[in-house]
Design an enzyme around this catalytic site. Structure first.
Site, PDB file in Angstrom:
ATOM      1  N   CYS A   2      15.751  -8.060  -0.015  1.00 57.71           N
ATOM      2  CA  CYS A   2      16.742  -8.908   0.631  1.00 57.71           C
ATOM      3  C   CYS A   2      18.131  -8.285   0.515  1.00 57.71           C
ATOM      4  CB  CYS A   2      16.767 -10.268  -0.040  1.00 57.71           C
ATOM      5  SG  CYS A   2      15.139 -10.987  -0.220  1.00 57.71           S
ATOM      6  N   ARG A   6      18.106  -3.197   7.398  1.00 55.98           N
ATOM      7  CA  ARG A   6      17.073  -3.110   6.361  1.00 55.98           C
ATOM      8  C   ARG A   6      15.831  -3.905   6.723  1.00 55.98           C
ATOM      9  NH1 ARG A   6      19.309  -2.984   0.799  1.00 55.98           N
ATOM     10  NH2 ARG A   6      17.725  -4.532   0.433  1.00 55.98           N
ATOM     11  N   TRP A  23      13.914 -11.104   2.939  1.00 56.10           N
ATOM     12  CA  TRP A  23      12.653 -10.409   3.199  1.00 56.10           C
ATOM     13  C   TRP A  23      11.663 -11.125   2.298  1.00 56.10           C
ATOM     14  CZ3 TRP A  23      10.397  -6.732   6.173  1.00 56.10           C
ATOM     15  CH2 TRP A  23       9.242  -6.140   5.708  1.00 56.10           C
ATOM     16  N   ASN A  25      18.458 -11.457  -4.784  1.00 59.67           N
ATOM     17  CA  ASN A  25      17.665 -10.316  -4.349  1.00 59.67           C
ATOM     18  C   ASN A  25      16.863  -9.871  -5.560  1.00 59.67           C
ATOM     19  OD1 ASN A  25      16.711  -8.001  -3.217  1.00 59.67           O
ATOM     20  ND2 ASN A  25      18.667  -6.911  -3.199  1.00 59.67           N
ATOM     21  N   GLY A  26      15.542  -9.848  -5.463  1.00 60.18           N
ATOM     22  CA  GLY A  26      14.725  -9.448  -6.613  1.00 60.18           C
ATOM     23  C   GLY A  26      13.544 -10.395  -6.762  1.00 60.18           C
ATOM     24  N   GLU A  56      -3.371  12.411   4.560  1.00 56.20           N
ATOM     25  CA  GLU A  56      -2.052  11.766   4.689  1.00 56.20           C
ATOM     26  C   GLU A  56      -0.953  12.835   4.821  1.00 56.20           C
ATOM     27  OE1 GLU A  56      -0.493   9.121   5.186  1.00 56.20           O
ATOM     28  OE2 GLU A  56       1.406   9.189   4.114  1.00 56.20           O
ATOM     29  N   LYS A 105       1.457  13.110   8.069  1.00 60.26           N
ATOM     30  CA  LYS A 105       2.914  13.025   7.950  1.00 60.26           C
ATOM     31  C   LYS A 105       3.559  14.249   8.571  1.00 60.26           C
ATOM     32  CE  LYS A 105       3.083   9.791   7.077  1.00 60.26           C
ATOM     33  NZ  LYS A 105       2.702   8.430   6.745  1.00 60.26           N
ATOM     34  N   GLU A 125       3.270  14.133  12.430  1.00 57.30           N
ATOM     35  CA  GLU A 125       4.023  13.009  12.978  1.00 57.30           C
ATOM     36  C   GLU A 125       5.522  13.324  13.108  1.00 57.30           C
ATOM     37  OE1 GLU A 125       3.493   9.759  10.281  1.00 57.30           O
ATOM     38  OE2 GLU A 125       4.079   8.253  11.734  1.00 57.30           O
ATOM     39  N   HIS A 143     -17.799  25.001   7.621  1.00 57.35           N
ATOM     40  CA  HIS A 143     -18.724  24.514   8.651  1.00 57.35           C
ATOM     41  C   HIS A 143     -18.072  24.485  10.034  1.00 57.35           C
ATOM     42  CE1 HIS A 143     -21.615  23.609   5.556  1.00 57.35           C
ATOM     43  NE2 HIS A 143     -20.683  22.941   4.882  1.00 57.35           N
ATOM     44  N   LYS A 150       6.836   1.771  15.018  1.00 52.18           N
ATOM     45  CA  LYS A 150       6.585   1.338  13.638  1.00 52.18           C
ATOM     46  C   LYS A 150       5.384   0.396  13.572  1.00 52.18           C
ATOM     47  CE  LYS A 150       7.596   1.185   9.251  1.00 52.18           C
ATOM     48  NZ  LYS A 150       7.177   2.368   8.477  1.00 52.18           N
TER      49      LYS A 150
HETATM   50  O1  M6R Z   1       1.301  -1.387   9.851  1.00 55.41           O
HETATM   51  P1  M6R Z   1       0.014  -0.638   9.649  1.00 55.41           P
HETATM   52  O2  M6R Z   1      -0.141  -0.132   8.264  1.00 55.41           O
HETATM   53  O3  M6R Z   1      -1.180  -1.437  10.096  1.00 55.41           O
HETATM   54  O4  M6R Z   1       0.130   0.588  10.629  1.00 55.41           O
HETATM   55  C1  M6R Z   1      -0.959   1.425  10.883  1.00 55.41           C
HETATM   56  C2  M6R Z   1      -0.492   2.736  11.472  1.00 55.41           C
HETATM   57  O5  M6R Z   1       0.054   2.539  12.740  1.00 55.41           O
HETATM   58  C3  M6R Z   1       0.553   3.392  10.579  1.00 55.41           C
HETATM   59  O6  M6R Z   1       0.052   3.541   9.277  1.00 55.41           O
HETATM   60  C4  M6R Z   1       0.956   4.781  11.098  1.00 55.41           C
HETATM   61  O7  M6R Z   1      -0.132   5.640  11.035  1.00 55.41           O
HETATM   62  C5  M6R Z   1       2.108   5.298  10.241  1.00 55.41           C
HETATM   63  N1  M6R Z   1       3.358   4.866  10.792  1.00 55.41           N
HETATM   64  C6  M6R Z   1       2.100   6.762  10.062  1.00 55.41           C
HETATM   65  O8  M6R Z   1       3.092   7.180   9.193  1.00 55.41           O
END
Ligand code: M6R
Length: 616
Positions: free
Chosen positions: A2, A27, A75, A101-102, A485, A489, A492, A508, A611
């Protein structure tokens, strides 16, 4: 988390408070509210929704004449986003208003105590105990300021958890503020002062800022700032902030992503905070477990980064709790002819946003099969929590960068907690349980060590990696999902083509792609079985024999690895099942610095991505 703000001065407080709140909107939040001290007492306006909506409501109703007040962007952590759960919160008599906040960890026992003393509560929040406790400490003396300060101190001494609070009181022309494990600053003006959780909130008004220290309590009036710590007056230096508002929003980091990677230790701490008390783990959900007979298996459903977290979670839970976990990509599960006897299966949707369309559909499908359903999410009140029977919240706080970073780490923490949850680990001896819990508690510190000590080397290796157009990330066991992952990253945010692969699978097929132009990032940290480390070394030798350069992620003190690779990123050694945490921090940094080095990448908003993916 928050955001909180406060104003005391000679100008109209309300527009200044609202403007400050607008400055911390970036935020992310779900509700907003203000409390102003007027001649009529404390006037509160709050609601679910945006600051603009709150503004509209206020301006549509009447003008408020006040020279001091407090504001909040919420939040949600305790209780869904709603008007009653929004801050500020009042004591029952309307004497005290608090923004917070906390997280107050012991609020339930305090609430019980206050209820037994006749207090009434209107919200589900942890915060509401604070104004009640402060009110209990008021003694109607003539020195209102001293009395309020002492009452706040007394109330704070009852709290465990974290807080940054601002307190406004009827009949007092100042504000009291205090912090523990949550940031709080004072903006110094000319015959006016500002209080806020974040520098951007005050920057339009002043660049003179005092950072409060851990445990500080401040009494702020229009012409004075008094600070004490541990009962004694202290002096805190005033600094001139050279940032633009945009710089300040990112806390001085160039991108939200980098800021959020640096918040990974805090995300771990805050996630643990909600669920671990002493040597007890309480996730607060009913998994329908009686003895250890009822849950036969767990089905996890997720997309993207959350899927990789879940894949890691599968290893963690199967290792610790010995409960079988099946994992499905939500987007595939929805269209499969999967046959499931839901009676003994707990289906878990892992979704940072709680709004991913594929994951929500999968959750509904699991419900139709008769599974008990659980949403693991970072957003209280999100759609996933409304569909599922139970919810477990990660404590990552709002994440602005499209690339999930701290939310991923917080999801891993939930899997450790699930794996160690008592009914599930009935067979784990107490000593082993305590050892795992101790190691889990070390994770914020381990993550911080990576940020402090590996960052320089990672930047150097990122310069090297940034020159290539293709890369592989390989791992085994619990670190295979972390390799995936790392690759996700990198692709992306840097637009480098990267594949996360099981190290033993390269031979393989993908071997055909290995040349001196395809660097391989190999995760070589130890795992429970020494065998996996040996196998990884074997795979690295195979990769090198095909001419591909190798960057290893390896532990401090592992000298063996130097013989076989081109570069090493060092991470601290952990108990075997916990290495995904430092490895993730290192790979998030590697992706970030590589993208930065490539240039031209919109790191916080990569092209074509959103997002929350709310379409199938
Ligand atoms: O909000 P979610 O965790 O369900 O989102 C799933 C994916 O769209 C999300 O994890 C996406 O792969 C990431 N933004 C990648 O960094």
């Amino acid at each position: 988390m928050c955001g909180i703000v406060g104003y005391v001065g000679e100008r109209d407080a309300l527009p200044i408070i609202l403007q400050s709140l607008k400055r911390i909107e970036y935020r992310g939040y779900d509700s907003a509210g203000v409390a102003c001290i007027t001649d009529n007492g404390i006037e509160v306006y709050k609601d679910k929704g945006k600051v603009d909506d709150v503004i509209e409501k206020i301006t549509n109703s009447k003008s408020i004449s006040a020279n001091s007040g407090i504001g909040h962007c919420r939040w949600a952590t305790h209780g869904a986003p709603s008007k009653t759960n929004a801050h500020p919160h009042l004591d029952g008599e309307g004497e005290i208003a608090v923004v917070h906040n906390g997280i107050i960890e012991n609020y339930l026992s305090l609430k019980e105590e206050l209820l037994s003393q006749g207090c009434t509560f209107v919200s589900e929040t942890d915060t509401e105990v604070i104004p009640h406790l402060i009110n209990r400490g008021l003694k109607n003396s003539v020195n209102v300021e001293w009395e309020l300060k002492e009452a706040v101190k007394e109330a704070l001494s009852r709290l465990t958890g974290s807080y940054a609070i601002i307190v406004a009181a009827k009949g007092f022309d100042g504000l009291v503020a205090a912090r523990k494990e949550s940031p709080l600053i004072i903006g110094v003006g000319d015959r006016e002062n500002f209080i806020a959780s974040d520098v951007p909130a005050v920057l339009e008004q002043t660049t003179r800022v005092i950072y409060l220290d851990e445990g500080d309590l401040a009494v702020v009036k229009n012409d004075s700032v008094y600070i004490e710590n541990g009962g004694a007056e202290v002096t805190r230096a005033e600094r001139l902030i050279p940032w633009t508002i945009e710089d300040a929003e990112k806390g001085g980091y160039e991108h939200f992503m980098l800021k959020e990677i640096h918040e990974e230790p805090k995300a771990i701490t805050d996630t643990l905070r909600g669920y671990v008390t002493g040597d007890e783990i309480t996730l607060g959900i009913d998994l329908g477990i009686e003895g250890d007979t009822k849950v036969k298996s767990i089905l996890m459903l997720a997309c993207g980064t959350s899927y990789y977290a879940a894949l890691c979670g599968k290893h963690i839970i199967e290792t610790l709790a010995k409960v079988p976990v099946q994992l499905e990509l939500a987007s595939e599960f929805n269209y499969s002819d999967f046959v499931l006897d839901g009676a003994n299966v707990v289906a878990m949707a892992i979704t940072q946003s709680g709004e991913t369309a594929d994951t929500l559909m999968a959750l509904k499908k699991a419900k139709r099969y008769g599974c008990k359903t659980v949403a693991i999410t970072n957003v209280v009140g999100s759609s996933a929590t409304r569909i599922a029977d139970e919810a477990i919240y990660t404590g990552a706080g709002p994440e602005i960068g499209v690339a999930a970073t701290k939310s991923f780490v917080a999801q891993l923490v939930i899997f450790y907690l699930l794996g160690l949850q008592k009914p599930l680990v009935a067979k784990l001896p107490d000593a082993a349980f305590l050892e795992y819990l101790e190691e889990l508690r070390r994770m914020p510190q381990i993550a911080r060590l990576v940020l402090d000590e590996a960052n320089g080397d990672i930047q150097k290796h990122a310069r090297y990696l940034s020159k290539y157009d293709h890369a592989f990330f390989v791992g085994r066991g619990v670190n295979l999902p972390i390799a995936m992952e790392g690759a996700l990253k990198l692709k992306e945010i840097s637009y480098i083509h990267a594949e996360g692969y099981a190290a033993g699978e390269l031979k393989h097929g993908p071997f055909a792609l290995l040349t001196e132009d395809t660097p391989v990032v190999a995760i070589l940290t130890h795992q429970a079985s020494q065998n996996i480390y040996e196998k990884m070394l074997g795979n690295v030798k195979e990769i090198k024999a095909r001419g591909a350069p190798v960057i290893a992620i390896a532990e401090e003190g592992d000298e063996e690895v130097e013989k076989y690779v081109d570069a090493v990123i060092r991470v601290p050694r952990t108990g075997a099942i916990f290495s995904p945490i430092p490895n993730t921090v290192a790979l998030h940094l590697l992706a970030y610095w590589t993208a930065k080095e490539r240039g031209g990448c919109e790191i916080d908003k990569p092209r074509n991505l959103a997002k929350s993916v709310t379409v199938e």
